[in-house]
Design an enzyme around this catalytic site. Structure first.
Site, PDB file in Angstrom:
ATOM      1  N   ALA A 191       0.836  -1.207   0.000  1.00  0.00           N
ATOM      2  CA  ALA A 191       0.000   0.000   0.000  1.00  0.00           C
ATOM      3  C   ALA A 191       0.869   1.255   0.000  1.00  0.00           C
ATOM      4  CB  ALA A 191      -0.927  -0.002   1.211  1.00  0.00           C
ATOM      5  N   TYR A 203       3.902   1.467  -1.117  1.00  0.00           N
ATOM      6  CA  TYR A 203       4.531   1.537  -2.435  1.00  0.00           C
ATOM      7  C   TYR A 203       3.548   2.125  -3.452  1.00  0.00           C
ATOM      8  CZ  TYR A 203       6.713   0.004  -6.795  1.00  0.00           C
ATOM      9  OH  TYR A 203       7.260  -0.032  -8.044  1.00  0.00           O
ATOM     10  N   ASP A 204       2.326   1.617  -3.411  1.00  0.00           N
ATOM     11  CA  ASP A 204       1.311   2.096  -4.355  1.00  0.00           C
ATOM     12  C   ASP A 204       1.096   3.594  -4.239  1.00  0.00           C
ATOM     13  OD1 ASP A 204       0.906  -0.291  -5.484  1.00  0.00           O
ATOM     14  OD2 ASP A 204      -0.902  -0.802  -4.336  1.00  0.00           O
ATOM     15  N   SER A 222      27.807 -20.191 -27.342  1.00  0.00           N
ATOM     16  CA  SER A 222      27.111 -21.292 -26.694  1.00  0.00           C
ATOM     17  C   SER A 222      28.117 -22.052 -25.841  1.00  0.00           C
ATOM     18  CB  SER A 222      26.424 -22.199 -27.702  1.00  0.00           C
ATOM     19  OG  SER A 222      27.106 -22.208 -28.908  1.00  0.00           O
ATOM     20  N   LEU A 223      27.695 -23.171 -25.296  1.00  0.00           N
ATOM     21  CA  LEU A 223      28.559 -23.889 -24.360  1.00  0.00           C
ATOM     22  C   LEU A 223      28.697 -25.342 -24.776  1.00  0.00           C
ATOM     23  CD1 LEU A 223      27.126 -22.681 -20.937  1.00  0.00           C
ATOM     24  CD2 LEU A 223      29.405 -22.215 -21.837  1.00  0.00           C
ATOM     25  N   GLU A 248      27.814 -21.708 -11.581  1.00  0.00           N
ATOM     26  CA  GLU A 248      26.486 -21.090 -11.635  1.00  0.00           C
ATOM     27  C   GLU A 248      25.491 -22.144 -12.065  1.00  0.00           C
ATOM     28  OE1 GLU A 248      26.857 -17.941 -14.496  1.00  0.00           O
ATOM     29  OE2 GLU A 248      28.600 -17.111 -13.467  1.00  0.00           O
ATOM     30  N   LYS A 281      22.640 -23.475 -14.621  1.00  0.00           N
ATOM     31  CA  LYS A 281      22.330 -23.241 -16.030  1.00  0.00           C
ATOM     32  C   LYS A 281      20.820 -23.075 -16.139  1.00  0.00           C
ATOM     33  CE  LYS A 281      23.605 -24.623 -20.665  1.00  0.00           C
ATOM     34  NZ  LYS A 281      22.313 -24.527 -21.348  1.00  0.00           N
ATOM     35  N   ASP A 298      17.185 -22.385 -17.590  1.00  0.00           N
ATOM     36  CA  ASP A 298      16.562 -22.858 -18.818  1.00  0.00           C
ATOM     37  C   ASP A 298      15.613 -21.780 -19.346  1.00  0.00           C
ATOM     38  OD1 ASP A 298      16.119 -24.595 -20.820  1.00  0.00           O
ATOM     39  OD2 ASP A 298      14.862 -25.973 -19.671  1.00  0.00           O
ATOM     40  N   ARG A 325      19.415 -13.305 -28.119  1.00  0.00           N
ATOM     41  CA  ARG A 325      20.670 -13.856 -28.593  1.00  0.00           C
ATOM     42  C   ARG A 325      20.644 -14.071 -30.104  1.00  0.00           C
ATOM     43  NH1 ARG A 325      22.674 -18.932 -29.772  1.00  0.00           N
ATOM     44  NH2 ARG A 325      24.848 -19.272 -29.202  1.00  0.00           N
ATOM     45  N   GLU A 367      19.850 -14.508 -18.544  1.00  0.00           N
ATOM     46  CA  GLU A 367      18.859 -15.453 -19.043  1.00  0.00           C
ATOM     47  C   GLU A 367      17.475 -15.010 -18.570  1.00  0.00           C
ATOM     48  OE1 GLU A 367      20.194 -17.844 -20.839  1.00  0.00           O
ATOM     49  OE2 GLU A 367      18.840 -19.566 -20.869  1.00  0.00           O
ATOM     50  N   TYR A 398      24.311 -12.961 -15.793  1.00  0.00           N
ATOM     51  CA  TYR A 398      25.450 -13.838 -15.504  1.00  0.00           C
ATOM     52  C   TYR A 398      26.758 -13.450 -16.187  1.00  0.00           C
ATOM     53  CZ  TYR A 398      23.544 -16.040 -19.743  1.00  0.00           C
ATOM     54  OH  TYR A 398      23.055 -16.269 -20.991  1.00  0.00           O
ATOM     55  N   LYS A 421      32.808 -21.840 -15.000  1.00  0.00           N
ATOM     56  CA  LYS A 421      33.570 -20.825 -15.728  1.00  0.00           C
ATOM     57  C   LYS A 421      34.931 -20.643 -15.065  1.00  0.00           C
ATOM     58  CE  LYS A 421      29.303 -18.436 -16.940  1.00  0.00           C
ATOM     59  NZ  LYS A 421      28.412 -17.285 -16.757  1.00  0.00           N
ATOM     60  N   LYS A 456      25.766 -31.008 -17.420  1.00  0.00           N
ATOM     61  CA  LYS A 456      24.312 -31.186 -17.501  1.00  0.00           C
ATOM     62  C   LYS A 456      23.761 -32.179 -16.475  1.00  0.00           C
ATOM     63  CE  LYS A 456      22.176 -29.588 -20.778  1.00  0.00           C
ATOM     64  NZ  LYS A 456      22.265 -29.514 -22.220  1.00  0.00           N
ATOM     65  N   CYS A 478     -14.385 -47.422 -33.505  1.00  0.00           N
ATOM     66  CA  CYS A 478     -14.104 -46.248 -32.687  1.00  0.00           C
ATOM     67  C   CYS A 478     -14.512 -46.503 -31.230  1.00  0.00           C
ATOM     68  CB  CYS A 478     -14.865 -45.044 -33.245  1.00  0.00           C
ATOM     69  SG  CYS A 478     -14.785 -43.606 -32.179  1.00  0.00           S
ATOM     70  N   CYS A 523     -17.792 -44.171 -30.528  1.00  0.00           N
ATOM     71  CA  CYS A 523     -19.098 -44.327 -31.175  1.00  0.00           C
ATOM     72  C   CYS A 523     -19.274 -45.690 -31.839  1.00  0.00           C
ATOM     73  CB  CYS A 523     -19.283 -43.242 -32.229  1.00  0.00           C
ATOM     74  SG  CYS A 523     -18.241 -43.489 -33.678  1.00  0.00           S
ATOM     75  N   CYS A 539     -11.551 -42.599 -37.235  1.00  0.00           N
ATOM     76  CA  CYS A 539     -12.943 -43.023 -37.173  1.00  0.00           C
ATOM     77  C   CYS A 539     -13.663 -42.364 -38.347  1.00  0.00           C
ATOM     78  CB  CYS A 539     -13.556 -42.556 -35.854  1.00  0.00           C
ATOM     79  SG  CYS A 539     -15.356 -42.617 -35.839  1.00  0.00           S
ATOM     80  N   CYS A 596     -19.685 -38.907 -34.880  1.00  0.00           N
ATOM     81  CA  CYS A 596     -19.096 -39.443 -33.643  1.00  0.00           C
ATOM     82  C   CYS A 596     -19.054 -38.344 -32.574  1.00  0.00           C
ATOM     83  CB  CYS A 596     -17.689 -39.943 -33.953  1.00  0.00           C
ATOM     84  SG  CYS A 596     -16.726 -40.376 -32.508  1.00  0.00           S
TER      85      CYS A 596
END
Ligand code: IVH
Length: 687
Positions: free
Chosen positions: A37, A39-40, A85-86, A116, A118, A120, A139, A180, A232, A296, A320, A414, A417, A432, A437
């Site tokens: 509140a 903050y608002d 890339s890695l 670190e 990784k 996704d 990227r 990322e 990163y 790294k 990984k 099916c 039906c 089917c 159906c």
């Protein structure tokens, strides 16, 4: 400057600094100090002052996160230093091999590392100029990305200006940070649950959804998605020469970027292995997706010395996590019947935990896939979840067979039906053949009212299910005969919702012909073909009575599609549906009369012409150009073929020019295109 304005300026600056500080505490450090509140009220005060004094608004003001109109396409950004890339390693031995390889290149050097997670998501590069966020790009291919600045600005943990008031004097005038952008897991599950509720197709995984959210043309859409970022790396910086990566991370954090508190310095490879083991155990509990750790080399000098091979730095590697798998029993194989009658097999599994979720079902694609994997009902099977929502069945555990397992047989009738099932030659799917159906009806009606069809707002999967169950809808046309009383008899349907549904249905009666054609769910007829058919025939009756030859005369329609349309309109039940749609008040004609045989040439100036637009046009977006081509009866396509009548060439055209020379395609520049367009538009009275 008048006194009042001076005061207002001082106050807006003060408010911005305060809001910036609290944003930082909340979004970056996750440690708010004031109530929502409070903050608002700061935010509202700033809004009000900026409204009273628009001249005081600055681009980096916290009120300006969502700003700017939707764009037609993203600009291209050249990355001055490519985003790499890695390389991957998957076990301890491979990690040691990596270290041995690089150690040979820096003999006698004691290596230390930074570990670190990784994340996704998708990599972005953010440029800061004089302490203010200036530009951000994806990227892309590493060399060139897309300018998604307005969208990145909506991510609250990306500082629009750097910490410090005024920002630290020793900050480089221009630099680029990398990180990322990701979609938090829980929010992803929630978004998909909502989509399932509305009968909309589910998003595949948080990574694609993050990418899709960031690549929205309208920043307001991006702003509505809960994207977040971990920073990163430093891409480049003018006049700043840190010694280690660890130092860079600390520096970035001090400037107000969101770096991970889980980053860890490792003095040896054993410590790296410890970090890996720890997060292999715990990574599923993190609120965002990770698929490994990134190691790294800490010294930036050594990094430079080691350099890059191809697109992968020697000085870093991704270690990984294995995709999560589990073994469970394949209890049975179920069948879903789709809109076009396709029988889609799926695995019914003994519930098992994979990557923190309980899995009870998995996709099985089609009959051949089941045979190829030799899956039998009763088998122990290996299931895997690699980021996707719906897991996959990888293989049976053959050693565990007892002989009681039985092979899968696609049903001859099916399961819904009892209709006859056929698998046309050369097709992967069994179908089917009964067009009435009920399973097909559910999918068909959902498609009919859905976005790709008549777009009846507020009528989703769940409501369609009820309408079919109660017998109110037995074909798509019944939608247009629903009454208020019918709707009020349904569960959870109040007066207001019923009214809304009826007014959406009313609105949909006026949809253009091509939408109606696309909504009918004729096999092979998507929105593009539907547009071509509507343009050509103009009224549904002409389409319904068209011969095979006439159908194939339509640009875009080959023999298979023509046959499918022809057969559809031959069926008595389908003819009745069309008749009923008319009686239900659905408009079944285009505005013009169509460009078909009788009208050809006289209706629209560009019928029969195909256009390809390449490069950037100055006077309009590609979408606008395509719309205007279509409005003149022309066809706008992506790829250059011998049929292409004109190649419209804008700025930075790219490889299409070479092909145009090969094919000797007629090319026009923008000015010529505009002239032709005006001419055509004048002929039709549209200009
Ligand atoms: S560093 C050194 N650090 O992984 C060049 N990348 O496979 C790589 N990624 O495109 C950048 N987490 O999208 C780095 N902690 C992290 C990362 C990370 C995820 C992604 C990034 C990159 C891809 C390379």
């Amino acid at each position: 400057m008048p006194e009042k304005l001076k005061q207002a300026r001082a106050r807006t600056e003060k408010l911005r600094a305060l809001i910036h500080h609290h944003d930082y505490l909340y979004y970056v450090l996750d440690a708010p100090e004031i109530s929502d509140a409070a903050y608002d009220s700061l935010f509202q005060e700033l809004r009000r002052l900026e409204k009273e004094h628009p001249e005081l608004v600055t681009p980096e003001s916290p009120t300006q996160r969502v700003s700017g109109a939707p764009v037609a396409a993203f600009g291209v950004v050249q990355h001055p230093v490519p985003l790499l890339s890695l390389g991957n390693v998957f076990n301890h031995d491979e990690l040691i091999a990596w270290q041995e390889r690089i150690s040979r290149l820096v003999p006698g050097e004691e290596l230390d590392y930074v570990c670190e997670l990784k994340y996704d998501g998708l990599a972005v590069a953010l440029v800061y100029e004089n302490g203010v966020f200036a530009r951000g790009a994806t990227r892309g291919d590493g060399e060139q990305g897309e300018d998604v600045t307005p969208n990145l600005r909506t991510i609250k943990s990306i500082p629009l200006r750097l910490n410090g008031d005024p920002p630290q004097a020793d900050v480089p005038p221009r630099f680029e940070v990398r990180g990322e952008v990701y979609f938090p897991k829980q929010e992803f599950e929630r978004l998909n649950a909502e989509r399932a509720e509305r009968g909309e197709p589910l998003y595949a995984n948080p990574r694609n959804t993050a990418a899709g959210s960031l690549r929205q043309l309208d920043p307001r859409v991006t702003a509505s998605r809960p994207l977040n970022i971990y920073v990163y790396a430093l891409g480049w910086a003018e006049g700043f020469a840190p010694a280690t990566h660890w130092e860079v991370l600390e520096w970035l954090a001090a400037l107000g970027f969101r770096t991970s508190s889980l980053n860890r310095w490792a003095g040896s490879l054993d410590k790296v292995e410890d970090f890996y083991k720890e997060w292999l155990e715990k990574h599923e509990d993190l609120p965002y997706g990770t698929d490994g750790i990134v190691v790294k080399v800490n010294s930036l000098d050594v990094q430079r010395h080691l350099g890059v091979v191809g697109r992968e730095p020697r000085w870093s590697v991704a270690y990984k996590f294995p995709a999560e798998q589990a073994v469970t029993r394949l209890l049975d194989i179920g069948i879903n019947v789709g809109r076009t009658g396709s029988l889609n097999p799926f695995a019914i599994l003994e519930p098992v935990q994979v990557s923190g979720v309980t899995v009870k079902m998995a996709t099985l694609h089609n009959e051949d896939d089941i045979r190829r994997k030799d899956l039998r009902i009763g088998d122990l099977v290996v299931v895997q979840r690699a980021g996707e929502v719906v897991p996959q069945v990888l293989r049976p555990v053959i050693e565990a067979r007892t002989g009681s397992e039985r092979p899968f047989e696609m049903p001859k009738t099916c399961p819904v039906c009892g209709g006859e099932v056929v698998r046309p030659e050369g097709e992967a799917m069994a179908r089917c053949t009964n067009s009435t159906c009920p399973a097909q009806l559910l999918e068909l009606v959902s498609h009919f009212v859905g976005r790709a069809g008549m777009d009846v707002e507020g009528v989703g999967y769940a409501l369609v299910q009820q309408l079919i169950k109660t017998g109110l809808v037995t074909n798509v046309a019944d939608i247009f005969f629903l009454t208020r009383e019918d709707l009020l008899r349904l569960e959870r349907m109040g007066e207001k919702s019923a009214q809304n549904v009826l007014s959406s249905i009313e609105a949909s009666r006026h949809r253009p012909l091509h939408r109606v054609i696309a909504a009918l769910g004729i096999r092979h007829v998507g929105s593009e073909t539907a547009e071509a058919l509507a343009r050509y025939f103009g009224v549904i009756d002409k389409l319904a009575s068209a011969s095979l030859e006439e159908l194939t005369a339509v640009a875009d329609v080959g023999p298979v599609v023509a046959q499918s349309i022809f057969t559809w309109f031959q069926q008595e039940s389908n003819r009745r549906v069309v008749q009923k749609l008319k009686e239900g008040g659905v408009r079944m004609e285009s505005r013009g009369i169509g460009t078909g045989p009788e009208a050809l040439g006289t209706q629209l100036p560009w019928s029969g012409l195909e256009f390809v637009v390449t490069g950037r046009l100055e006077s309009m977006s590609r979408g606008q150009a395509e719309a205007r081509i279509k409005a003149m009866g022309g066809k706008a396509t992506e790829s250059l073929t011998r049929r292409t009548s004109y190649l419209v060439v804008g700025a930075d055209p790219g490889s299409k020019m070479d092909r145009a020379r090969q094919l000797e395609t007629h090319t026009v520049d923008e000015a010529e295109f505009l002239r032709l367009l005006r001419e055509a538009e004048q002929q039709t009275g549209a200009g």
